[in-house]
Design a protein around this motif. Structure first.
Motif, PDB file in Angstrom:
ATOM      1  N   SER A 121       0.818  -1.209   0.000  1.00  0.00           N
ATOM      2  CA  SER A 121       0.000   0.000   0.000  1.00  0.00           C
ATOM      3  C   SER A 121       0.852   1.259   0.000  1.00  0.00           C
ATOM      4  CB  SER A 121      -0.927  -0.003   1.225  1.00  0.00           C
ATOM      5  OG  SER A 121      -1.609   1.207   1.363  1.00  0.00           O
ATOM      6  N   VAL A 122       1.909   1.264   0.791  1.00  0.00           N
ATOM      7  CA  VAL A 122       2.802   2.430   0.837  1.00  0.00           C
ATOM      8  C   VAL A 122       3.499   2.607  -0.509  1.00  0.00           C
ATOM      9  CG1 VAL A 122       4.901   3.347   1.902  1.00  0.00           C
ATOM     10  CG2 VAL A 122       3.110   2.335   3.336  1.00  0.00           C
ATOM     11  N   THR A 123       3.901   1.505  -1.133  1.00  0.00           N
ATOM     12  CA  THR A 123       4.535   1.593  -2.450  1.00  0.00           C
ATOM     13  C   THR A 123       3.583   2.189  -3.469  1.00  0.00           C
ATOM     14  OG1 THR A 123       5.906  -0.341  -1.952  1.00  0.00           O
ATOM     15  CG2 THR A 123       5.678   0.269  -4.265  1.00  0.00           C
ATOM     16  N   HIS A 184      -5.350   3.204  -4.552  1.00  0.00           N
ATOM     17  CA  HIS A 184      -5.986   2.095  -5.271  1.00  0.00           C
ATOM     18  C   HIS A 184      -7.504   2.245  -5.227  1.00  0.00           C
ATOM     19  CE1 HIS A 184      -7.752  -1.935  -5.630  1.00  0.00           C
ATOM     20  NE2 HIS A 184      -6.631  -2.363  -6.188  1.00  0.00           N
ATOM     21  N   ARG A 185      -8.032   2.581  -4.089  1.00  0.00           N
ATOM     22  CA  ARG A 185      -9.440   2.876  -3.788  1.00  0.00           C
ATOM     23  C   ARG A 185     -10.282   1.650  -3.452  1.00  0.00           C
ATOM     24  NH1 ARG A 185     -14.296   5.401  -6.020  1.00  0.00           N
ATOM     25  NH2 ARG A 185     -13.734   4.807  -8.114  1.00  0.00           N
ATOM     26  N   GLY A 206      -9.930   1.633 -10.636  1.00  0.00           N
ATOM     27  CA  GLY A 206     -10.516   2.833 -10.048  1.00  0.00           C
ATOM     28  C   GLY A 206      -9.520   3.704  -9.315  1.00  0.00           C
ATOM     29  N   ALA A 207      -8.225   3.512  -9.558  1.00  0.00           N
ATOM     30  CA  ALA A 207      -7.206   4.277  -8.836  1.00  0.00           C
ATOM     31  C   ALA A 207      -7.385   5.775  -9.059  1.00  0.00           C
ATOM     32  CB  ALA A 207      -5.810   3.844  -9.280  1.00  0.00           C
ATOM     33  N   VAL A 208      -7.071   6.544  -8.014  1.00  0.00           N
ATOM     34  CA  VAL A 208      -7.271   7.994  -8.045  1.00  0.00           C
ATOM     35  C   VAL A 208      -6.115   8.692  -7.330  1.00  0.00           C
ATOM     36  CG1 VAL A 208      -9.803   7.889  -8.132  1.00  0.00           C
ATOM     37  CG2 VAL A 208      -8.631   7.874  -5.912  1.00  0.00           C
ATOM     38  N   TYR A 214      -6.653   6.476   2.728  1.00  0.00           N
ATOM     39  CA  TYR A 214      -7.783   5.753   2.151  1.00  0.00           C
ATOM     40  C   TYR A 214      -7.507   4.263   1.973  1.00  0.00           C
ATOM     41  CZ  TYR A 214     -12.237   5.348  -0.219  1.00  0.00           C
ATOM     42  OH  TYR A 214     -13.533   5.007  -0.522  1.00  0.00           O
ATOM     43  N   ASP A 215      -6.374   3.907   1.394  1.00  0.00           N
ATOM     44  CA  ASP A 215      -6.112   2.490   1.154  1.00  0.00           C
ATOM     45  C   ASP A 215      -5.874   1.720   2.441  1.00  0.00           C
ATOM     46  OD1 ASP A 215      -6.513   2.596  -1.543  1.00  0.00           O
ATOM     47  OD2 ASP A 215      -4.390   2.573  -2.093  1.00  0.00           O
TER      48      ASP A 215
END
Length: 338
Positions: A121-123, A184-185, A206-208, A214-215
């Motif tokens: 997630s951090v990456t 990623h969402r 759906g990445a934003v 959020y992730d």
């Protein structure tokens, strides 16, 4: 739908010399969108996943672009073998059916895999965002409005509380004030696959460009019962420290970051309460109704101790939750009798 499935079968057959006898496809899953997934068996234990995404309903270009970009940055995403955007068909690597969620039930694996998911997630948060849409205040507001529109009005037939506009605006302001990163969402344990002793990421179209927390919230507070507070606190701090080490954040203290997580979790969970009611009522996917109580608990976890939300939480606990519980009991009774 049958005609579209036949078209997918023939399209896949054309890439593997199987035109004379197009193979049958195994249903893998559908999801909360209009996409469907099938497994194509090629023999010798080889298989592929086929995505059926009607182009008038789904934008597969985003899926293709993000897959290629993230793969180039070392994110484990499925390889794409054949793409037909005009028809909305994609053939990709088969990662199997081994979701992270299944492993998190095992205490001997949980910590190691959660830390892998946090690192992934951090990456992702550090990835370029120049081609991604902004998860802005209008978008976040529209999502939150799913709660009164579909959950309160359409599903429960109860009035929206007077406190709602203030709650909505406070949550939107809190999320847009966070550092904005690659998101990623839908970064939850059903979209992380265990394959070849690594975690692989799926369903990323759906990445934003959106809120920092959020992730992490998607990972910790989704379709599972709430983790123990001690576990969540440890994982939240691990994410914050890894984000600092990666240079994503520099001066966000633990207390401030925890508030980001809780308010982000509340926004996402209120959105989901409305979204799942819409999926049940509009899209004929009633299985999502069984998940509503989980997100009720996630809202409680996010807002119960937060200043400025007292009136809303009083209504939530004394009015909304009893109405929801009664409606779900009636729904299960009606289904059993039918």
């Amino acid at each position: 739908m049958t005609a579209r499935l036949d078209a997918l079968r023939h399209w896949a057959a054309s890439h593997h010399g199987l035109e004379a006898r197009p193979p049958e496809l195994e249903i893998v899953t559908d999801d909360a969108s209009f996409r469907r997934y099938f497994r194509l068996h090629l023999g010798n234990a080889n298989s592929r996943i086929l995505m059926d995404a009607p182009p008038e309903r789904e934008n597969s270009q985003a899926f293709v672009d993000i897959a290629r970009q993230w793969r180039s940055h070392g994110i484990q995403v499925p390889e794409l073998y054949h793409v037909d955007l005009d028809q909305g068909f994609i053939e990709m690597q088969d990662l199997g059916d081994d979701m992270l969620r299944q492993h998190l039930a095992r205490e001997d694996q949980r910590e190691t895999l959660m830390m892998q998911a946090i690192s992934t997630s951090v990456t992702i948060a550090a990835l370029p965002v120049d081609t991604l849409p902004a998860y802005d205040d209008r978008w976040l507001t529209d999502e939150l409005e799913l709660f009164p529109q579909w959950c309160l009005t359409r599903w429960l037939d109860i009035a929206t509380p007077e406190s709602w506009p203030q709650v909505r605006d406070q949550l939107v302001a809190a999320l847009t004030a966070q550092p904005q990163v690659c998101v990623h969402r839908d970064f939850h344990a059903q979209n992380l696959m265990c394959h070849d002793e690594q975690l692989w990421v799926i369903d990323f179209q759906g990445a934003v460009h959106g809120p920092l927390a959020y992730d992490l919230v998607s990972l910790l507070r989704d379709r599972n019962n709430a983790w123990f507070e001690s576990d969540q606190a440890r994982w939240i701090e691990a994410w914050r420290q890894k984000a600092q080490a990666a240079g994503i954040i520099t001066s966000v203290g633990l207390e401030a970051f925890r508030r980001m997580v809780d308010l982000t979790g509340a926004q996402r969970s209120l959105k989901v309460l409305g979204l799942f009611c819409r999926l049940a009522l509009r899209d004929d996917k009633p299985r999502y109704l069984t998940l509503l109580p989980l997100f009720v608990e996630h809202v409680r976890q996010g807002l119960t101790a937060q200043p400025g939300f007292e009136a809303f939480m009083q209504w939530f606990d004394t009015c909304f939750v009893p109405e929801l519980d009664a409606r779900l009991i009636q729904y299960r009774t009606d289904r059993h009798e039918s």
